[in-house]
Scaffold this active site. Structure first.
Site, PDB file in Angstrom:
ATOM      1  N   LYS A 178     -35.001  45.063 -25.730  1.00  0.00           N
ATOM      2  CA  LYS A 178     -35.474  44.288 -26.884  1.00  0.00           C
ATOM      3  C   LYS A 178     -35.833  42.920 -26.321  1.00  0.00           C
ATOM      4  O   LYS A 178     -34.979  42.063 -26.123  1.00  0.00           O
ATOM      5  CB  LYS A 178     -34.362  44.186 -27.933  1.00  0.00           C
ATOM      6  CG  LYS A 178     -34.858  44.079 -29.357  1.00  0.00           C
ATOM      7  CD  LYS A 178     -35.698  42.857 -29.651  1.00  0.00           C
ATOM      8  CE  LYS A 178     -34.853  41.624 -29.864  1.00  0.00           C
ATOM      9  NZ  LYS A 178     -35.687  40.397 -29.926  1.00  0.00           N
ATOM     10  N   GLU A 254     -24.837  36.726 -20.239  1.00  0.00           N
ATOM     11  CA  GLU A 254     -25.288  35.534 -19.508  1.00  0.00           C
ATOM     12  C   GLU A 254     -25.731  34.532 -20.564  1.00  0.00           C
ATOM     13  O   GLU A 254     -26.741  34.732 -21.235  1.00  0.00           O
ATOM     14  CB  GLU A 254     -26.420  35.911 -18.554  1.00  0.00           C
ATOM     15  CG  GLU A 254     -25.933  36.942 -17.527  1.00  0.00           C
ATOM     16  CD  GLU A 254     -26.962  37.285 -16.457  1.00  0.00           C
ATOM     17  OE1 GLU A 254     -28.162  37.168 -16.719  1.00  0.00           O
ATOM     18  OE2 GLU A 254     -26.550  37.662 -15.358  1.00  0.00           O
ATOM     19  N   CYS A 288     -31.718  28.084 -18.060  1.00  0.00           N
ATOM     20  CA  CYS A 288     -30.279  28.084 -18.360  1.00  0.00           C
ATOM     21  C   CYS A 288     -29.497  27.288 -17.322  1.00  0.00           C
ATOM     22  O   CYS A 288     -28.461  26.707 -17.614  1.00  0.00           O
ATOM     23  CB  CYS A 288     -29.770  29.513 -18.410  1.00  0.00           C
ATOM     24  SG  CYS A 288     -30.132  30.426 -16.905  1.00  0.00           S
ATOM     25  N   GLU A 390     -25.749  21.984 -25.588  1.00  0.00           N
ATOM     26  CA  GLU A 390     -26.949  22.426 -24.874  1.00  0.00           C
ATOM     27  C   GLU A 390     -28.190  22.124 -25.726  1.00  0.00           C
ATOM     28  O   GLU A 390     -28.276  22.541 -26.877  1.00  0.00           O
ATOM     29  CB  GLU A 390     -26.889  23.935 -24.607  1.00  0.00           C
ATOM     30  CG  GLU A 390     -28.092  24.427 -23.819  1.00  0.00           C
ATOM     31  CD  GLU A 390     -28.114  25.940 -23.619  1.00  0.00           C
ATOM     32  OE1 GLU A 390     -27.984  26.680 -24.606  1.00  0.00           O
ATOM     33  OE2 GLU A 390     -28.262  26.365 -22.460  1.00  0.00           O
TER      34      GLU A 390
HETATM   35  P1  NAD Z   1     -31.167  33.764 -28.313  1.00  0.00           P
HETATM   36  O1  NAD Z   1     -29.710  34.009 -28.224  1.00  0.00           O
HETATM   37  O2  NAD Z   1     -31.688  33.087 -29.523  1.00  0.00           O
HETATM   38  O3  NAD Z   1     -31.983  35.130 -28.242  1.00  0.00           O
HETATM   39  C1  NAD Z   1     -31.905  35.998 -27.124  1.00  0.00           C
HETATM   40  C2  NAD Z   1     -32.245  37.405 -27.554  1.00  0.00           C
HETATM   41  O4  NAD Z   1     -31.242  37.889 -28.444  1.00  0.00           O
HETATM   42  C3  NAD Z   1     -33.578  37.533 -28.309  1.00  0.00           C
HETATM   43  O5  NAD Z   1     -34.212  38.713 -27.867  1.00  0.00           O
HETATM   44  C4  NAD Z   1     -33.130  37.658 -29.752  1.00  0.00           C
HETATM   45  O6  NAD Z   1     -34.054  38.343 -30.582  1.00  0.00           O
HETATM   46  C5  NAD Z   1     -31.838  38.449 -29.606  1.00  0.00           C
HETATM   47  N1  NAD Z   1     -30.866  38.312 -30.692  1.00  0.00           N
HETATM   48  C6  NAD Z   1     -30.616  37.235 -31.460  1.00  0.00           C
HETATM   49  N2  NAD Z   1     -29.592  37.500 -32.327  1.00  0.00           N
HETATM   50  C7  NAD Z   1     -29.203  38.768 -32.090  1.00  0.00           C
HETATM   51  C8  NAD Z   1     -28.192  39.618 -32.645  1.00  0.00           C
HETATM   52  N3  NAD Z   1     -27.378  39.207 -33.608  1.00  0.00           N
HETATM   53  N4  NAD Z   1     -28.074  40.865 -32.146  1.00  0.00           N
HETATM   54  C9  NAD Z   1     -28.867  41.301 -31.145  1.00  0.00           C
HETATM   55  N5  NAD Z   1     -29.839  40.552 -30.594  1.00  0.00           N
HETATM   56  C10 NAD Z   1     -30.004  39.298 -31.044  1.00  0.00           C
HETATM   57  O7  NAD Z   1     -31.564  32.989 -26.985  1.00  0.00           O
HETATM   58  P2  NAD Z   1     -32.981  32.379 -26.609  1.00  0.00           P
HETATM   59  O8  NAD Z   1     -33.224  31.228 -27.522  1.00  0.00           O
HETATM   60  O9  NAD Z   1     -33.977  33.481 -26.519  1.00  0.00           O
HETATM   61  O10 NAD Z   1     -32.726  31.851 -25.120  1.00  0.00           O
HETATM   62  C11 NAD Z   1     -32.233  30.577 -24.827  1.00  0.00           C
HETATM   63  C12 NAD Z   1     -30.744  30.641 -24.536  1.00  0.00           C
HETATM   64  O11 NAD Z   1     -30.503  31.564 -23.487  1.00  0.00           O
HETATM   65  C13 NAD Z   1     -30.159  29.323 -24.041  1.00  0.00           C
HETATM   66  O12 NAD Z   1     -28.899  29.133 -24.642  1.00  0.00           O
HETATM   67  C14 NAD Z   1     -29.977  29.552 -22.537  1.00  0.00           C
HETATM   68  O13 NAD Z   1     -28.992  28.771 -21.908  1.00  0.00           O
HETATM   69  C15 NAD Z   1     -29.632  30.997 -22.513  1.00  0.00           C
HETATM   70  N6  NAD Z   1     -29.918  31.568 -21.203  1.00  0.00           N
HETATM   71  C16 NAD Z   1     -28.878  31.899 -20.372  1.00  0.00           C
HETATM   72  C17 NAD Z   1     -29.126  32.419 -19.105  1.00  0.00           C
HETATM   73  C18 NAD Z   1     -28.004  32.785 -18.155  1.00  0.00           C
HETATM   74  O14 NAD Z   1     -28.281  33.448 -17.178  1.00  0.00           O
HETATM   75  N7  NAD Z   1     -26.774  32.398 -18.400  1.00  0.00           N
HETATM   76  C19 NAD Z   1     -30.454  32.610 -18.692  1.00  0.00           C
HETATM   77  C20 NAD Z   1     -31.487  32.260 -19.562  1.00  0.00           C
HETATM   78  C21 NAD Z   1     -31.209  31.755 -20.820  1.00  0.00           C
END
Ligand code: NAD
Length: 486
Positions: A178, A254, A288, A390
């Site tokens: 997804k 992550e 991230c 963040e």
């Molecule tokens: P997000 O959590 O908003 O969304 C990530 C994914 O999860 C999307 O595909 C979204 O549609 C899905 N999603 C959202 N709610 C869900 C639920 N309840 N059930 C299942 N899926 C769901 O994150 P984002 O805004 O896309 O990305 C930015 C964030 O990601 C920042 O916090 C960043 O630090 C983090 N990040 C972490 C790493 C790491 O390796 N630790 C790497 C990249 C980004």
């Protein structure tokens, strides 16, 4: 209008509901595609295809053949490099120079690296004594875990998705991906590469949609899934973990960070500035591992702030294809509202705005994009929201410090524990300080330098589990011990 469909069982399919949503280019606000929104029906179909594939040709395929196919996938991405590059840059607005260097080549490399790695991993074996003197032999075997749900974010779409799909397939699993609703393009395009490489139908599936009450949540709740790997915000990770606990599913998470850089007075200032410029502003601060807190030893504080300011003011914003462009927009207007709310909070909390702090004036063609200025603050208390939470934007707060003990305490005083960068030319200091930083990844005199064989992940609220190298095997395979009484 270009349509982006789901990729299920080797075929592109439209949503049964007929629902679609817009894929928007954040650099100019234009709609670039109509994306099919998946619901329970598409998730059911994708998980069923993935389960069937486990029991079919893929499940019976000799390891060497599986690995050769994954190499073909990597070659297939590289053969269509420019298409992937354009798709990624249109979805995110990021400059071509960045995506051509990081997103696409690393996205392709993820298939080769994990195929080679998994092929060479040994399993343990123990001979044991038994009371009758004949003994027993134990050996461990790794089996694929099954159907892996891959939920990916928008900041490095292809790279972070293949970082999970690569090891999952190398271990013999099948996947349902997804992708983020903001960046559906490259995950969809990868379906064509999978078919061309000869990956059997149902091994790689993609369903587009949103998170809660949409494809993301339906996927995590599906009884046919055997494990969930997720990259995204800590809050979303927590919601996913709650769902996973009902079915006792393993998770690999992550999550977010509030990463620090520490610049000691004995640092090579040129290197520290170059590294901090990247860690604070690359990908418009949407990495991230990026730095949002910078601690600089007092004797070089003023000089460091001045030089980082000069660097930030030299970043060139613009359309992804233009040469010399080094800075793109944020992913969306919604995200820009969030980032700008922190720019407001910083001012309200009494920050000195060293540079930036607002929305830049862009040429007319880009005026509707989600642009923000790279921003540097000083003078905020450590307990202000800007220093603790963040932001995920191109901004950092810089604070002076006077001793190692003080800076270690400041760096660790956060609920997050993803990454840190230390800048010092003193080898003993580097070895002394690095192990005391409570993070999953600590760089010394570099940032974002990644050997894919090493463990990757966050401590505290930045994640659960480690991927990368052989560490991902703990999640992507099921270890069984076989005990044979002789
Ligand atoms: P997000 O959590 O908003 O969304 C990530 C994914 O999860 C999307 O595909 C979204 O549609 C899905 N999603 C959202 N709610 C869900 C639920 N309840 N059930 C299942 N899926 C769901 O994150 P984002 O805004 O896309 O990305 C930015 C964030 O990601 C920042 O916090 C960043 O630090 C983090 N990040 C972490 C790493 C790491 O390796 N630790 C790497 C990249 C980004």
């Amino acid at each position: 209008m270009h349509e982006i469909k789901h990729f299920i069982n080797g075929e592109y399919v439209a949503s049964q509901s007929g629902h679609t949503f817009e894929d928007i280019n954040p650099a100019n606000g234009e709609v670039i595609a109509k994306v099919h929104e998946g619901g329970q029906v598409e998730i059911d179909a994708a998980v069923t295809a993935a389960r069937d594939a486990l029991g079919g040709e893929w499940g019976r395929m000799p390891v060497a053949e599986r690995m050769a196919l994954l190499h073909k996938v990597a070659d297939g991405i590289n053969a269509r490099f420019d298409e992937f590059l354009e798709a990624e840059c249109l979805d995110t607005g990021k400059p071509k120079s960045l995506a051509a260097h990081i997103d696409i080549p690393r996205g392709a490399a993820n298939f080769k690296v994990f195929a080679d790695l998994v092929k060479n991993v040994p399993c343990e074996s123990f001979q044991m004594d038994t009371p009758d003197g004949s003994g027993a032999l134990n050996y461990a075997l790794r089996r694929p875990r099954g159907v892996i749900a891959v939920i990916a974010p928008w900041n490095l779409p292809l790279l972070l998705m293949t970082w999970k799909v690569g090891p999952a397939l190398a271990c013999g699993n099948t996947v349902v991906v997804k992708p983020s609703e903001e960046t559906p393009h490259t995950a969809a395009l990868l379906g064509e590469v999978m078919n061309a490489a000869g990956i059997p139908k149902g091994v790689y599936n993609v369903v587009h949609g949103f998170g809660p009450d949409s494809a993301g949540e339906y996927l995590t709740r599906h009884p046919g899934v055997n494990g969930i790997t997720f990259t995204g915000e800590t809050r979303t990770g927590s919601a996913i973990m709650k769902v996973a606990s009902d079915a006792m599913l393993p998770v690999s998470l992550e999550l977010g960070g509030k990463n620090a850089a520490v610049v000691f007075a004995d640092a090579d200032l040129d290197k520290a500035i170059e590294g901090t410029m990247r860690s604070a502003f690359a990908n418009c601060g949407q990495v991230c591992l990026g730095t949002e807190r910078v601690y600089v030893e007092r004797p070089i504080f003023e000089a460091f702030v001045q030089r980082l300011k000069e660097g930030a003011e030299q970043l060139r914003m613009g359309w992804w294809e233009e040469s010399g462009v080094s800075f793109g927009p944020l992913i969306s207007h919604e995200h820009r509202d969030k980032v700008l709310s922190y720019y407001d909070k910083a001012r309200a909390a009494g920050a000195i705005v060293v540079t930036g702090g607002g929305v830049p004036q862009m040429p007319e063609a880009l005026a509707s994009g989600a642009w923000v200025q790279p921003t540097i603050w000083t003078g905020l208390p450590e307990d202000s929201a800007v220093v603790r939470e963040e932001i995920f934007g191109p901004c950092c707060h810089i604070r002076p410090f006077d001793s190692e003990e003080e800076v270690i305490r400041l760096v660790n005083d956060t609920p997050y524990g993803l990454a840190a960068a230390l800048w010092t030319e003193n080898l003993s200091r580097a070895h002394r300080v690095a192990p005391q930083i409570e993070v999953g990844l600590c760089w010394v005199n570099s940032w974002f330098l990644r050997d894919l064989r090493t463990p990757f992940g966050g401590s505290k609220q930045s994640g659960i589990g480690r991927e990368g190298g052989v560490h991902g095997l703990e999640f992507y395979s099921e270890l069984s011990n076989i005990c044979i009484k002789l």
